[in-house]
Design a protein around this motif. Structure first.
Motif, short mmCIF file in Angstrom:
data_model
loop_
_atom_site.label_atom_id
_atom_site.label_comp_id
_atom_site.label_asym_id
_atom_site.label_seq_id
_atom_site.Cartn_x
_atom_site.Cartn_y
_atom_site.Cartn_z
N SER A 1 33.30 34.05 45.47
CA SER A 1 34.23 35.08 45.91
C SER A 1 33.71 36.45 45.54
CB SER A 1 35.60 34.88 45.25
OG SER A 1 36.18 33.66 45.64
N LEU A 2 34.16 37.43 46.28
CA LEU A 2 33.86 38.82 45.97
C LEU A 2 35.09 39.66 46.26
CD1 LEU A 2 30.34 39.61 47.53
CD2 LEU A 2 30.93 39.63 45.10
N ARG A 3 35.24 40.74 45.52
CA ARG A 3 36.24 41.74 45.87
C ARG A 3 35.52 43.07 46.09
NH1 ARG A 3 41.57 44.25 42.86
NH2 ARG A 3 39.99 45.29 41.57
N LEU A 4 35.60 43.54 47.31
CA LEU A 4 35.01 44.82 47.64
C LEU A 4 36.05 45.91 47.43
CD1 LEU A 4 33.22 43.85 50.98
CD2 LEU A 4 32.43 43.56 48.62
N SER A 5 35.58 47.06 46.98
CA SER A 5 36.45 48.21 46.77
C SER A 5 36.00 49.37 47.64
CB SER A 5 36.43 48.63 45.31
OG SER A 5 36.91 47.62 44.47
N LYS B 1 41.06 35.13 59.28
CA LYS B 1 42.31 34.76 58.63
C LYS B 1 42.09 33.61 57.67
CE LYS B 1 45.22 36.35 62.44
NZ LYS B 1 46.12 35.96 63.55
N GLY B 2 42.68 33.74 56.50
CA GLY B 2 42.63 32.66 55.53
C GLY B 2 41.71 32.93 54.36
N ARG B 3 40.53 33.48 54.61
CA ARG B 3 39.58 33.72 53.52
C ARG B 3 39.48 35.19 53.12
NH1 ARG B 3 34.49 33.15 54.01
NH2 ARG B 3 34.36 33.37 56.29
N PHE B 4 40.02 36.07 53.92
CA PHE B 4 39.93 37.50 53.66
C PHE B 4 41.32 38.05 53.37
CE2 PHE B 4 35.57 38.49 55.10
CZ PHE B 4 35.22 37.28 55.67
N THR B 5 41.41 38.90 52.38
CA THR B 5 42.67 39.54 52.04
C THR B 5 42.44 41.02 51.81
OG1 THR B 5 43.44 37.51 50.94
CG2 THR B 5 44.66 39.54 50.51
N ILE B 6 43.12 41.83 52.60
CA ILE B 6 43.01 43.27 52.44
C ILE B 6 44.22 43.77 51.66
CG2 ILE B 6 44.17 43.78 54.64
CD1 ILE B 6 42.21 46.16 54.94
N SER B 7 44.00 44.76 50.83
CA SER B 7 45.08 45.36 50.05
C SER B 7 44.70 46.81 49.75
CB SER B 7 45.33 44.58 48.76
OG SER B 7 44.17 44.58 47.94
N GLN C 1 39.25 41.24 49.51
CA GLN C 1 38.94 40.02 48.77
C GLN C 1 38.38 39.00 49.76
OE1 GLN C 1 39.36 39.28 45.40
NE2 GLN C 1 38.56 37.20 45.69
N ILE C 2 37.23 38.43 49.42
CA ILE C 2 36.63 37.42 50.28
C ILE C 2 36.43 36.15 49.46
CG2 ILE C 2 34.82 36.91 51.95
CD1 ILE C 2 33.96 39.84 51.80
N ASP C 3 37.03 35.08 49.88
CA ASP C 3 36.93 33.80 49.18
C ASP C 3 36.12 32.80 50.00
OD1 ASP C 3 40.35 34.35 48.30
OD2 ASP C 3 38.59 34.64 47.01
N SER C 4 35.69 31.76 49.33
CA SER C 4 34.92 30.69 49.98
C SER C 4 33.80 31.26 50.84
CB SER C 4 35.85 29.81 50.84
OG SER C 4 36.86 29.24 50.05
N LEU C 5 33.01 32.11 50.24
CA LEU C 5 31.95 32.80 50.99
C LEU C 5 30.98 31.81 51.62
CD1 LEU C 5 31.50 35.74 48.55
CD2 LEU C 5 31.62 36.02 51.03
N ASP C 6 30.55 32.16 52.79
CA ASP C 6 29.63 31.36 53.60
C ASP C 6 28.43 32.23 53.96
OD1 ASP C 6 29.62 28.77 55.58
OD2 ASP C 6 28.78 30.53 56.59
N PRO C 7 27.25 31.64 54.11
CA PRO C 7 26.09 32.45 54.51
C PRO C 7 26.34 33.29 55.77
CG PRO C 7 25.34 30.33 53.76
CD PRO C 7 26.84 30.27 53.76
N GLU C 8 27.23 32.81 56.64
CA GLU C 8 27.57 33.59 57.84
C GLU C 8 28.29 34.90 57.51
OE1 GLU C 8 25.72 31.33 60.52
OE2 GLU C 8 27.18 32.77 61.30
N ASP C 9 28.76 35.03 56.28
CA ASP C 9 29.42 36.26 55.86
C ASP C 9 28.43 37.34 55.44
OD1 ASP C 9 31.88 34.19 54.28
OD2 ASP C 9 32.06 35.25 56.20
N THR C 10 27.16 37.02 55.41
CA THR C 10 26.14 37.99 55.03
C THR C 10 26.15 39.15 56.02
OG1 THR C 10 24.74 36.35 53.95
CG2 THR C 10 23.67 38.36 54.74
#
Length: 123
Positions: free
Chosen positions: A17-21, A65-71, A82-91
């Protein structure tokens, strides 16, 4: 003028997981809806998620939807992804942007962009 600076990217293993700011400065942050886009190598910049100026409404690309959460935290002038269950396709390079108009799913709605933060997911 609004200045946006993204952070939080990096190299992670698949499943992590990562949280980008996205830190904003300049004109009143709370007046702008915020969005996140991403651009993979050789591909177009695509919409990921957006949030209204108050934070009361969120929008996601169907495939996100489902793996990404914006706030957002208007007291801190910061938006998050917030990005959960990261996949190589998310690169991709992930960009935040501030919008003045709707709809928030298109790049043209956004007048201000950050420089992007690189997310690399290893398999």
């Amino acid at each position: 003028q609004v200045q946006l600076v993204e952070s939080g990217g990096g190299l992670v293993q698949a499943g992590g997981s990562l949280r980008l700011s996205c830190a904003a400065s300049g004109r009143a942050f709370e007046n702008y809806a915020m969005g996140w886009f991403r651009q993979a190598p050789g591909k177009e910049r695509k919409f990921v998620a957006a949030i209204s100026s108050s934070g009361g409404n969120t929008y996601y690309a169907d495939s996100m939807k489902g793996r990404f959460t914006i706030s957002r935290d208007n007291a801190k002038n910061t938006a998050y992804l917030q990005i959960d269950s990261l996949d190589p396709e998310d690169t991709a390079i992930y960009y935040c942007a501030a919008a003045g108009v709707y709809p928030l799913t298109i790049k043209d709605a956004y007048g201000y962009w950050g420089q992007g933060t690189q997310v690399t997911v290893s398999s």
